[in-house]
Scaffold this active site. Sequence first.
Site, PDB file in Angstrom:
ATOM      1  N   LYS A 296      18.309   3.788  -0.837  1.00  0.00           N
ATOM      2  CA  LYS A 296      18.066   4.198   0.707  1.00  0.00           C
ATOM      3  C   LYS A 296      19.179   4.875   1.428  1.00  0.00           C
ATOM      4  CE  LYS A 296      14.296   1.377   1.292  1.00  0.00           C
ATOM      5  NZ  LYS A 296      13.466   0.278   2.091  1.00  0.00           N
ATOM      6  N   ARG A 331      13.272  -5.109  -4.674  1.00  0.00           N
ATOM      7  CA  ARG A 331      12.440  -3.902  -5.048  1.00  0.00           C
ATOM      8  C   ARG A 331      13.399  -2.584  -5.214  1.00  0.00           C
ATOM      9  NH1 ARG A 331      10.209   0.597  -2.369  1.00  0.00           N
ATOM     10  NH2 ARG A 331       8.224   0.997  -2.699  1.00  0.00           N
TER      11      ARG A 331
HETATM   12  C1  9MG Z   1       6.988   0.918   0.420  1.00  0.00           C
HETATM   13  N1  9MG Z   1       8.239   0.530   0.701  1.00  0.00           N
HETATM   14  C2  9MG Z   1       9.353   1.265   0.729  1.00  0.00           C
HETATM   15  N2  9MG Z   1      10.743   0.697   1.116  1.00  0.00           N
HETATM   16  C3  9MG Z   1      10.030  -0.656   1.160  1.00  0.00           C
HETATM   17  C4  9MG Z   1      10.876  -1.883   1.347  1.00  0.00           C
HETATM   18  O1  9MG Z   1      12.240  -1.833   1.537  1.00  0.00           O
HETATM   19  N3  9MG Z   1      10.153  -2.919   1.068  1.00  0.00           N
HETATM   20  C5  9MG Z   1       8.704  -2.967   0.750  1.00  0.00           C
HETATM   21  N4  9MG Z   1       8.028  -4.135   0.939  1.00  0.00           N
HETATM   22  N5  9MG Z   1       8.315  -2.015   0.509  1.00  0.00           N
HETATM   23  C6  9MG Z   1       8.907  -0.619   0.817  1.00  0.00           C
END
Ligand code: 9MG
Length: 350
Positions: A296, A331
């Site tokens: 990110k 994730r």
């Molecule tokens: C689709 N998406 C992109 N970033 C995300 C994040 O941090 N969490 C979740 N649940 N979905 C995300």
Amino acid sequence: MDNSIYLKPSGFLFGAAASEAVHDGQAGLLAGGPIAFTLADVIEGVPGDTRSELRFYSEIKASGDPAIGGLLETLTAPRAPFAGLTLDRPRIMGVVNVTPDSFSDGGLYASTGEALAHARALAGAGADIVDIGGESTRPGSDPVSETEEAGRVLPVIEGVRDTGALICVDTRKSGIMWQAAVAGARIINDVSALTHDPESLQAAAGTGLPVVLMHAQGDPKTMQDEPVYSDVLLEVYDTLAARIAACERAGIERAKLAADPGIGFGKTLEHNLAILSGLSLLHGLGVGVLLGVSRKRFIGALGDETDARAREPGSLAAALAALNQGVQILRVHDVAAARQAFTIWSAIHA
Ligand code: 9MG
């Protein structure tokens, strides 16, 4: 809003030290384990106007205050398995963006064939869940039609049903939720926490699937323009608590929910860091906690790295810091790297 109480655990212990302290009544288990906490900030008030006191777990437990006692019970209760996955060890959700414009891997897996191969590779590398999305939600992105999104995600979902990993559909649209469930999705991940589409709460309940409720302030197109909070951590907590309550009213039981603070979704660098340093508070929601930090912008900003694909070291550092606060599902883009890092983390903390 009413005066509220929040507990932010700290003073974490792992392994034998955690078991001993819990046995002696000096610590409680964070969401049922394996990490114990010996301290907590007791925060009272409303976001922006709070008093906070750092107290020992044993003192809080003995306080006799029913509101604090109830919250402490929620904080320490074992979590139900999420979509059949026990949450007693770090779980990995691998990202598959079937989009031409995602920030992290924009366009790499835009065709069905490329996305399928990538999803299979992530499952083979040890992903517990593969998260398949057909609409970019990066800052500034435009929405896509339901037809376009369905055409992107459904063939990929159908093509990875035999891999052993649970399939999650990343969508904000009720129509996609229904179709994905039929195609084989076993989890819904909605970055709007089932608020974007007025039909989505009922659709999610109707499918019977577990849901990841993610916090976002605003829509992807404009969310990074000037996000404002009086206390980002508490406001994220309150919003997620309200969405959990809405799900329960719609018939989705708490055991089928996971909460995600939505790093980068309507948040500045300072907001993201405030959330990441206070993640343990989210266990008071009484559901599993999922986090996405992988590649990110805040990692690029802090690490001076404009190429999202070169942000793996920072992504792992943030993920491990989250594990240290009891986050159960991460994730990630690079599943193999996360699997190795989490295996080492688990062995050290056993
Ligand atoms: C689709 N998406 C992109 N970033 C995300 C994040 O941090 N969490 C979740 N649940 N979905 C995300």
